[in-house]
Design a protein around this motif. Sequence first.
Motif, short mmCIF file in Angstrom:
data_model
loop_
_atom_site.label_atom_id
_atom_site.label_comp_id
_atom_site.label_asym_id
_atom_site.label_seq_id
_atom_site.Cartn_x
_atom_site.Cartn_y
_atom_site.Cartn_z
N GLY A 29 0.88 -1.19 0.06
CA GLY A 29 -0.02 0.01 -0.24
C GLY A 29 1.01 1.20 -0.08
O GLY A 29 0.20 2.39 -0.33
N SER B 168 -5.39 7.39 -6.58
CA SER B 168 -4.15 7.82 -7.32
C SER B 168 -3.82 7.25 -8.70
O SER B 168 -3.34 7.83 -9.48
N VAL B 169 -4.44 5.90 -8.63
CA VAL B 169 -4.24 5.51 -9.97
C VAL B 169 -4.77 6.02 -11.14
O VAL B 169 -4.24 6.47 -12.38
N MET C 218 -6.39 -1.26 -11.80
CA MET C 218 -5.24 -2.00 -11.64
C MET C 218 -5.33 -3.24 -10.95
O MET C 218 -4.36 -3.76 -10.45
N VAL D 259 3.54 1.75 -6.72
CA VAL D 259 2.85 1.25 -5.36
C VAL D 259 3.28 -0.09 -5.02
O VAL D 259 3.42 -0.63 -5.97
N GLU E 219 3.05 4.22 -1.18
CA GLU E 219 3.25 4.97 -2.49
C GLU E 219 4.74 5.43 -2.67
O GLU E 219 5.23 5.97 -1.68
N ALA F 9 0.09 3.89 -18.39
CA ALA F 9 0.66 5.08 -18.58
C ALA F 9 1.97 5.29 -19.24
O ALA F 9 3.02 5.95 -18.39
N GLY F 10 2.09 4.94 -20.34
CA GLY F 10 3.26 5.04 -20.85
C GLY F 10 3.92 6.22 -21.26
O GLY F 10 5.17 6.35 -21.08
N ALA F 11 3.34 7.30 -21.66
CA ALA F 11 3.74 8.52 -21.72
C ALA F 11 4.30 9.28 -20.55
O ALA F 11 5.23 9.73 -20.67
N LEU F 12 3.44 9.10 -19.29
CA LEU F 12 3.88 9.79 -18.25
C LEU F 12 5.20 8.97 -17.70
O LEU F 12 6.35 10.09 -17.13
N THR G 218 -3.24 9.29 -11.98
CA THR G 218 -2.01 9.04 -12.82
C THR G 218 -2.39 8.94 -14.24
O THR G 218 -1.96 9.38 -15.21
N ILE G 219 -3.74 8.25 -14.30
CA ILE G 219 -4.10 7.65 -15.81
C ILE G 219 -4.53 9.10 -16.56
O ILE G 219 -4.18 9.38 -17.92
N LEU H 254 -1.14 14.23 -21.19
CA LEU H 254 0.17 14.46 -21.61
C LEU H 254 0.35 13.65 -23.07
O LEU H 254 1.21 14.15 -23.92
N THR I 171 -3.61 12.25 -15.92
CA THR I 171 -2.43 13.10 -16.42
C THR I 171 -1.92 12.34 -17.46
O THR I 171 -1.46 13.02 -18.50
N ASN I 172 -1.71 11.15 -17.49
CA ASN I 172 -0.92 10.27 -18.79
C ASN I 172 -1.85 10.51 -20.02
O ASN I 172 -1.38 11.06 -21.06
N HIS J 153 4.04 -1.86 -8.21
CA HIS J 153 3.29 -1.85 -9.11
C HIS J 153 3.10 -0.42 -9.97
O HIS J 153 3.20 0.66 -9.21
N PRO K 237 -5.33 3.93 -3.11
CA PRO K 237 -4.67 3.83 -4.56
C PRO K 237 -5.28 3.56 -5.67
O PRO K 237 -4.80 4.19 -6.59
N ILE L 65 1.52 2.22 -13.02
CA ILE L 65 0.54 2.36 -13.53
C ILE L 65 0.26 1.78 -15.27
O ILE L 65 1.06 2.39 -15.86
N GLY L 66 -0.33 0.65 -15.27
CA GLY L 66 -0.38 0.14 -16.74
C GLY L 66 -1.07 0.94 -17.61
O GLY L 66 -1.93 1.50 -17.38
#
Lengths: 195, 289
Positions: free
Chosen positions: A19, B41-42, B239, A165, A21, A128-131, B45-46, B52, B48-49, A123, B38, A125-126
């Motif tokens: 858990g 926050s996932v 996720m 995470v 981060e 989120a390739g660009a980031l 992030t998604i 971007l 934001t991605n 883990h 979590p 973030i699946g």
Amino acid sequence: MIKLKVPISEEEIRKLKVGDEVLLSGIIVTARDQAHKLMVEKKPDFIRPYLKESVIYHCGPIVKKNPDGSWSFVSAGPTTSIREEPYEADVICEYNVRGIIGKGGMREKTLEALQRCGAVYFHAIGGAGALIAKSVKRVVDVFKLEEFGTPEAFWVIEVEDLPLVVTMDSHGNSLHEKILKESEKKAKELIGIQD
Amino acid sequence: MDLTEAFVELLRRASTDLPPDVEQALKEAYEREDEGTPAKSVLRTILTNVKLARENSVPMCQDTGSLIFYLDMPEGEKESYYKDIIRKAAAIATEKQYLRPNAVDPITGKNSGNNVGKNAPFFHISRWDKDIIRVRLLLKGGGSENVGTQYKLPYAPLKAGRDLEGVRKVIIDAVYKAQGLGCAPGTLGIGIGGDRTTSYMLSKEQFFRKMGERHPEKVIADFEMRLKDELNQLNIGPMGFGGKTTVLDVFVDYQHRHPATFYVAISYNCWAFRRKTMIIKNGEVTYYD
């Protein structure tokens, strides 16, 4: 949010709990199917210095070659980790790896090795390739590019504040196992079948 | 615009620009999750991605998927002409890093390096009476494709019979088994009936529906809503970290089956749901989400 920098000591890694981060910085190595097979079957030494107290990233990136011959990461999210389950425990202990980054989590054999040799599963973030590619500051080196191709090569990269995470820690805890059990109970209830 | 360039642009848009309806569904999912989890926050992030990738014109996900083209064209248009152009466009888009080289020869293990190979890209071509050409494109990721599955009813382990209730049971089972592996929150395309091949085909075609677009028949529309609600009770979450959104939507359709068979095909699309449409009319090209 915990800031972590490679090289990571065993003491530091054992402090992490499921858990948590984390923002990871330092030099890490991408490796997927062919790289894992090689590390278990041939135990090559060329990658040893980069893996000691460092982290393996399950990733098949999109990489751009710059006019000056250097490389840049364009998109670099995690790939599914479970394919490396047969190999990962041996790789972690053989190469003194402190962490594995991927997606989807791993199973008992890896969980046991995390506990025994002092490592965690992070883990990413699946998708989120660009980031994630933005966290890759530079490509330090690449191995087996010709033989394995871009997605499968060992890319040695320097990352800064890679967002992760902890989902499996070095104390035998796995978020994946917990969610699996809870969702199984609910699924059975919805389907209407008994244990 | 040159037609090859128009197809490169279609591929670029699909890879870098998430459709607004999908982005909206992700935003709503973000709002639903509790602070400090979590899951929240996932999703942050998604989102934001997604922004971007669009702004910088880079692939939102490094797995730019398999290239699946659906072409509807008038009689008289030559198939091979379009196929050649699309293959050329795929190679150019790979060179420009809008796509990762994703076509591997299963016998030699060799990656073709440009997304072109046997049945790659894949074409579904049909003829219609309109005087326009419609090109629909799916970029389908490998991780989510691996959690797709097909059931044959009756399915004894779940006591799933040959009716809608049996279909419901196997869909719950499939999503439970997928956990977070398909890059949840995912979207389901369900094909009921048909044969082994056509049930999967029908399931994938559902991915051209917009988020929230319900089936025209009430029985199926209600079934979709019920499934969406129940699947989100599984608490698998973004996720697979736990959370309120396991699926963004569920799209179901059916077709007649052989009396002896009853297939349910379940296709899973990751949150990076990449689809785009292009219309060619009198040489003019227009793009749609």
